[in-house]
Design an enzyme around this catalytic site. Structure first.
Site, PDB file in Angstrom:
ATOM      1  N   GLY A  98       3.036   5.823  -3.131  1.00 51.45           N
ATOM      2  CA  GLY A  98       4.200   6.569  -3.601  1.00 51.45           C
ATOM      3  C   GLY A  98       4.221   6.698  -5.110  1.00 51.45           C
ATOM      4  N   GLY A 137       0.808  -1.216   0.000  1.00 56.67           N
ATOM      5  CA  GLY A 137       0.000   0.000   0.000  1.00 56.67           C
ATOM      6  C   GLY A 137       0.836   1.259   0.000  1.00 56.67           C
ATOM      7  N   ASP A 138       1.938   1.256   0.749  1.00 51.51           N
ATOM      8  CA  ASP A 138       2.840   2.399   0.750  1.00 51.51           C
ATOM      9  C   ASP A 138       3.431   2.639  -0.629  1.00 51.51           C
ATOM     10  OD1 ASP A 138       2.861   3.422   3.436  1.00 51.51           O
ATOM     11  OD2 ASP A 138       3.923   1.627   4.057  1.00 51.51           O
ATOM     12  N   SER A 139       3.880   1.556  -1.254  1.00 51.91           N
ATOM     13  CA  SER A 139       4.530   1.695  -2.553  1.00 51.91           C
ATOM     14  C   SER A 139       3.549   2.155  -3.621  1.00 51.91           C
ATOM     15  CB  SER A 139       5.175   0.367  -2.964  1.00 51.91           C
ATOM     16  OG  SER A 139       6.177  -0.010  -2.029  1.00 51.91           O
TER      17      SER A 139
END
Length: 401
Positions: free
Chosen positions: A175, A170-172
């Site tokens: 980003g 989810g972070d990637s």
């Protein structure tokens, strides 16, 4: 630091920690932008200590997301620190931050203030739930964003617990969407002369990659769930165990490719069998088809399976570990297993290459990231902002930098 790439000449200020914001900053840096990463004095980004491998006390997740960046220290909670930040804003194009919504406003650095110093500034904001809405105030982590968005529900096997991928997906994703938004805003600025806010949420980024789940639910009441190693109704597209016990992916769900697979297995008659003659029929008889292909694969080595199918124009491949990935000749030929000179350990450290590959102005890896917080304080504050030695000493003494 010499920048090369399509964003050469663009300056980015990165304020944030760990994965989503720094990943966006890394992507912009890979494309040639000058990225100045801000860390509070005495409180470096925890990413410096992340990663499972350790050498001489150093960890290497930092190498992945801090590459191509300069590091300065700056205390944004103090007036003098905010003044320095606004001086940087005046000379920059993009700010990337991934604080909880309201943090910049609490420090007196709301977008109107930033735009008052630089009408072209683009503020990229990455958060768990976005800058508006009833959940905007909540902190967000990738694990929860993947769950709330419905992405986690579709992982695993029917009837079992929904596992996570062993990465902060989810972070990637957030980003990546943040960097995409930054570049779209840069283009729009060439027309209007003004910047804008890019609002990227972890939950929404996870939702955006979920194919037809929403219209399927809306139109047909279909609630997609986990399907293990395959996609329900898409056949054949699964993993099959070879003679040595390892797994091979075979994907031949398109009609033309399925006919090639049948011929390669020595079973051309399957292509005209009513059970498998078209996409919908294969989906209905998925279990039976998987058993036929599985029996064929079980009698052959993985190399034989892949070479046979490749020659026939059927998509297949091994399930590689990272040890096999870094030796992959295709990835190596494309520069996707790249050396980063890491001054912390005085050696090259391998990491992912620059994606995508541009023909005329390709991105580059220029360093493995700043070894120390504040490593570029003098270069940025003296060289860019024109501060004197005496001013820098005073700022250090006061805990501003």
């Amino acid at each position: 630091m010499t920048s090369t790439g399509p964003l050469d000449g663009i300056r980015v200020i990165e304020v944030g920690t760990l994965i989503s914001g720094p990943f966006a900053g890394r992507l912009l840096g890979d494309m040639g932008a000058e990225v100045i990463k801000i860390e509070p004095p005495g409180a470096p980004d925890p990413l410096r200590t992340w990663g499972q491998a350790e050498l001489d006390g150093h960890h290497f997740f930092w190498t992945v997301h801090a590459r191509n960046k300069k590091a300065v220290t700056l205390n944004l909670r103090e007036t003098a620190g905010r003044d320095l930040f606004l001086d940087l804003v005046e000379r920059s194009d993009i700010i990337v931050e991934n604080f909880r919504p309201g943090t910049l406003e609490k420090w007196g650095l709301d977008y109107n203030t930033l735009k008052g110093r630089n009408k072209g500034i683009i503020l990229v904001r990455v958060s768990g739930y976005g800058q508006t809405g009833p959940d905007a105030h909540k902190a967000g982590y990738a694990s929860v964003a993947e769950a709330v968005s419905g992405l986690r529900h579709m992982n695993g096997f029917p009837g079992g617990p929904p596992p996570r991928l062993a990465l902060s997906l989810g972070d990637s994703l957030a980003g990546m969407f943040a960097a995409q938004g930054a570049m779209a805003a840069l283009y729009r600025r060439t027309i209007t002369g003004e910047g804008q806010i890019v609002d990227a949420a972890l939950t929404e980024s996870c939702l955006a990659v979920q194919e037809s789940t929403i219209p399927d639910s809306d139109v047909g009441g279909v609630v997609r769930g986990p399907s293990g190693t395959r996609l329900e109704g898409i056949a054949p597209s699964n993993i099959y165990r070879s003679a040595d016990g390892s797994w091979v992916v075979i994907a031949a769900n398109q009609d033309t490719v399925f006919r090639r697979l049948c011929a390669a297995m020595g079973k051309p008659e399957l292509a005209t069998d009513d059970r498998f003659a078209n996409h919908n029929a294969r989906g209905r008889n998925q279990d039976e088809l998987d058993k036929i292909i599985g029996d064929w694969a079980a009698e052959r080595s993985p190399d034989e399976i892949i070479s046979t199918l490749s020659e026939a124009g059927v998509i297949s491949g091994p399930i590689n570990t990272v040890a096999e990935v870094v030796e992959d000749p295709q990835l190596r030929a494309r520069g996707m297993i790249a050396d980063h000179w890491d001054e912390r350990v005085e050696r090259n450290v391998k990491g992912p290459g620059v994606v995508p590959v541009l023909s005329d102005t390709p991105g580059t890896i220029r360093n493995a990231g700043p070894a120390r917080p504040g490593q570029h304080n003098d270069e940025v504050y003296r060289g860019l902002l024109g501060k004197t030695d005496a001013e820098l000493e005073r700022l250090r003494t006061e805990g501003i930098i």
